[in-house]
Motif scaffolding. Sequence first.
Motif, short mmCIF file in Angstrom:
data_model
loop_
_atom_site.label_atom_id
_atom_site.label_comp_id
_atom_site.label_asym_id
_atom_site.label_seq_id
_atom_site.Cartn_x
_atom_site.Cartn_y
_atom_site.Cartn_z
N GLN A 217 0.83 -1.20 0.00
CA GLN A 217 0.00 0.00 0.00
C GLN A 217 0.86 1.25 0.00
O GLN A 217 0.63 2.19 -0.79
CB GLN A 217 -0.92 0.01 1.22
N THR A 218 1.87 1.27 0.87
CA THR A 218 2.76 2.43 0.94
C THR A 218 3.48 2.66 -0.39
O THR A 218 3.60 3.79 -0.87
CB THR A 218 3.80 2.24 2.06
N ALA A 219 3.94 1.56 -1.01
CA ALA A 219 4.67 1.67 -2.28
C ALA A 219 3.78 2.22 -3.38
O ALA A 219 4.22 3.06 -4.18
CB ALA A 219 5.23 0.30 -2.67
N ILE A 220 2.54 1.76 -3.45
CA ILE A 220 1.62 2.23 -4.48
C ILE A 220 1.28 3.70 -4.25
O ILE A 220 1.24 4.51 -5.19
CB ILE A 220 0.36 1.37 -4.51
N GLU A 221 1.02 4.06 -3.00
CA GLU A 221 0.72 5.46 -2.69
C GLU A 221 1.88 6.37 -3.08
O GLU A 221 1.69 7.44 -3.67
CB GLU A 221 0.42 5.60 -1.19
N GLN A 222 3.11 5.94 -2.78
CA GLN A 222 4.29 6.74 -3.13
C GLN A 222 4.43 6.86 -4.64
O GLN A 222 4.81 7.93 -5.15
CB GLN A 222 5.55 6.09 -2.53
N ALA A 223 4.16 5.79 -5.35
CA ALA A 223 4.29 5.82 -6.81
C ALA A 223 3.37 6.87 -7.42
O ALA A 223 3.79 7.67 -8.28
CB ALA A 223 3.97 4.44 -7.39
N PHE A 224 2.13 6.90 -6.97
CA PHE A 224 1.18 7.88 -7.52
C PHE A 224 1.53 9.29 -7.06
O PHE A 224 1.36 10.26 -7.82
CB PHE A 224 -0.24 7.51 -7.12
N GLN A 225 2.03 9.44 -5.83
CA GLN A 225 2.43 10.77 -5.37
C GLN A 225 3.58 11.30 -6.20
O GLN A 225 3.60 12.49 -6.57
CB GLN A 225 2.83 10.69 -3.89
N GLN A 226 4.55 10.43 -6.52
CA GLN A 226 5.68 10.86 -7.34
C GLN A 226 5.24 11.20 -8.76
O GLN A 226 5.78 12.09 -9.39
CB GLN A 226 6.75 9.76 -7.36
N ALA A 227 4.24 10.48 -9.25
CA ALA A 227 3.77 10.70 -10.63
C ALA A 227 2.94 11.97 -10.77
O ALA A 227 2.75 12.46 -11.90
CB ALA A 227 2.97 9.49 -11.10
N GLU A 228 2.45 12.51 -9.67
CA GLU A 228 1.58 13.69 -9.75
C GLU A 228 2.28 14.90 -10.37
O GLU A 228 1.63 15.83 -10.83
CB GLU A 228 1.03 14.06 -8.37
N ILE A 229 3.61 14.87 -10.39
CA ILE A 229 4.35 15.99 -10.98
C ILE A 229 4.12 16.07 -12.48
O ILE A 229 4.32 17.12 -13.09
CB ILE A 229 5.86 15.83 -10.68
N ASN A 230 3.65 14.98 -13.07
CA ASN A 230 3.42 14.93 -14.51
C ASN A 230 2.05 14.32 -14.78
O ASN A 230 1.86 13.11 -14.59
CB ASN A 230 4.51 14.09 -15.18
N PRO A 231 1.07 15.11 -15.21
CA PRO A 231 -0.28 14.58 -15.44
C PRO A 231 -0.32 13.39 -16.39
O PRO A 231 -1.11 12.45 -16.19
CB PRO A 231 -1.03 15.78 -16.04
N PHE A 232 0.54 13.39 -17.40
CA PHE A 232 0.58 12.25 -18.33
C PHE A 232 1.03 10.99 -17.60
O PHE A 232 0.43 9.91 -17.77
CB PHE A 232 1.53 12.53 -19.50
N ALA A 233 2.07 11.10 -16.79
CA ALA A 233 2.57 9.95 -16.04
C ALA A 233 1.51 9.43 -15.07
O ALA A 233 1.29 8.22 -14.96
CB ALA A 233 3.84 10.31 -15.29
N PHE A 234 0.85 10.37 -14.39
CA PHE A 234 -0.17 9.97 -13.42
C PHE A 234 -1.32 9.23 -14.10
O PHE A 234 -1.75 8.17 -13.64
CB PHE A 234 -0.71 11.19 -12.68
N ARG A 235 -1.82 9.78 -15.19
CA ARG A 235 -2.93 9.14 -15.90
C ARG A 235 -2.49 7.81 -16.51
O ARG A 235 -3.29 6.87 -16.60
CB ARG A 235 -3.49 10.08 -16.96
N THR A 236 -1.23 7.72 -16.91
CA THR A 236 -0.72 6.45 -17.43
C THR A 236 -0.67 5.40 -16.33
O THR A 236 -1.07 4.25 -16.53
CB THR A 236 0.69 6.64 -18.04
N PHE A 237 -0.21 5.79 -15.14
CA PHE A 237 -0.20 4.88 -14.00
C PHE A 237 -1.63 4.39 -13.70
O PHE A 237 -1.85 3.21 -13.44
CB PHE A 237 0.36 5.57 -12.77
N ALA A 238 -2.57 5.32 -13.71
CA ALA A 238 -3.96 4.96 -13.42
C ALA A 238 -4.50 3.96 -14.45
O ALA A 238 -5.17 2.99 -14.10
CB ALA A 238 -4.83 6.21 -13.39
N SER A 239 -4.19 4.21 -15.71
CA SER A 239 -4.63 3.31 -16.78
C SER A 239 -3.99 1.93 -16.66
O SER A 239 -4.65 0.90 -16.84
CB SER A 239 -4.30 3.93 -18.14
N LEU A 240 -2.70 1.91 -16.33
CA LEU A 240 -2.00 0.64 -16.20
C LEU A 240 -2.47 -0.15 -14.97
O LEU A 240 -2.55 -1.38 -15.01
CB LEU A 240 -0.49 0.88 -16.11
#
Length: 317
Positions: free
Chosen positions: A108-131
């Motif tokens: 859970q902590t790892a996934i939360e951190q991954a999305f927090q780090q990706a928030e700097i780039n909307p494309f990366a964040f939306r890609t993470f969500a899609s994946l």
Amino acid sequence: MSKINNVYKYTTNMNIKVKQTLLFFILILLQTNPIKAQEQSEYQFPFPSIPSELQTPTERANYLIEHYWDHFNFTDPNLENKKDNIEQAWVDFIDILSIPIITLDKSQTAIEQAFQQAEINPFAFRTFASLADKYLYSLHSTYKNEELYIFALQSILNASILTPIEKEKPKHQLRIAQNNRVGTVANDIQFTTTLGSSSLHAIDSPLTLLFIHDFDCHTCQLELDEIRNSTILQQQIQNKQLAVLTIYPYDEITEWKNRQNTYDTLWINGYDTNQEIIEKDTYSLRASSSFYLFDSDKKIILKDSSVEIIENYLDGL
């Protein structure tokens, strides 16, 4: 190993490719030298260097997932041209999270951190969500793991970069995922058989396999045959260790009565007496059929599963 840990192991339904990838990462975790990305002509994900003082596989695995994305360049202006690389990195990430020594809390902590780090780039964040949707939630994914997807959905819904409209689908998915969650007591089902009325919670058996199905479904008929022809399931039934409950959730009761030859006489075969599965969504049906496995207290061991995964679980007991 507890039942829930067994669940976590088998819900990934690992194929040969996954096992090979996990073996690769286990070898990484057993290394005593820091791990760095190899410099080759093709793209290499920048894995974090694992400190040499971390000696046990658990310590090294926890460090790896906690720092997995630390050296990934989320501000890369060419990131949109590297979607395949991001996807492979994501698959490897959830592979590591599926190693049994990784606890759900750490995942859970790892996934939360991954999305927090990706928030700097909307494309990366939306890609993470899609994946996350593609690999952790799709019923056809060999990586499907609803528990991990719940963590991803919570991170997605907590993000400020998504619009309210973009959050509607994840909200709906989270409601479905949290309905009859693995490890919780399943919603009861009042059902009627040719012999009378009963309920899921009234079934006295060490394990119970629930199969919710439709008749207008070719796959459902094949799955009924899978249950019938499974040596492992039949042994469990014969040894009184497993009860099979088939439930028809729709209101065509006459059709159900006329299709009794579809079922095995050793199973408990009924229809949803009060139509609560459909009308109250007590079981969220994501396909025409659905498998669940319960323990003696009707706690959910496997959800939206398959005969193959259930066989693997039973074979590992």
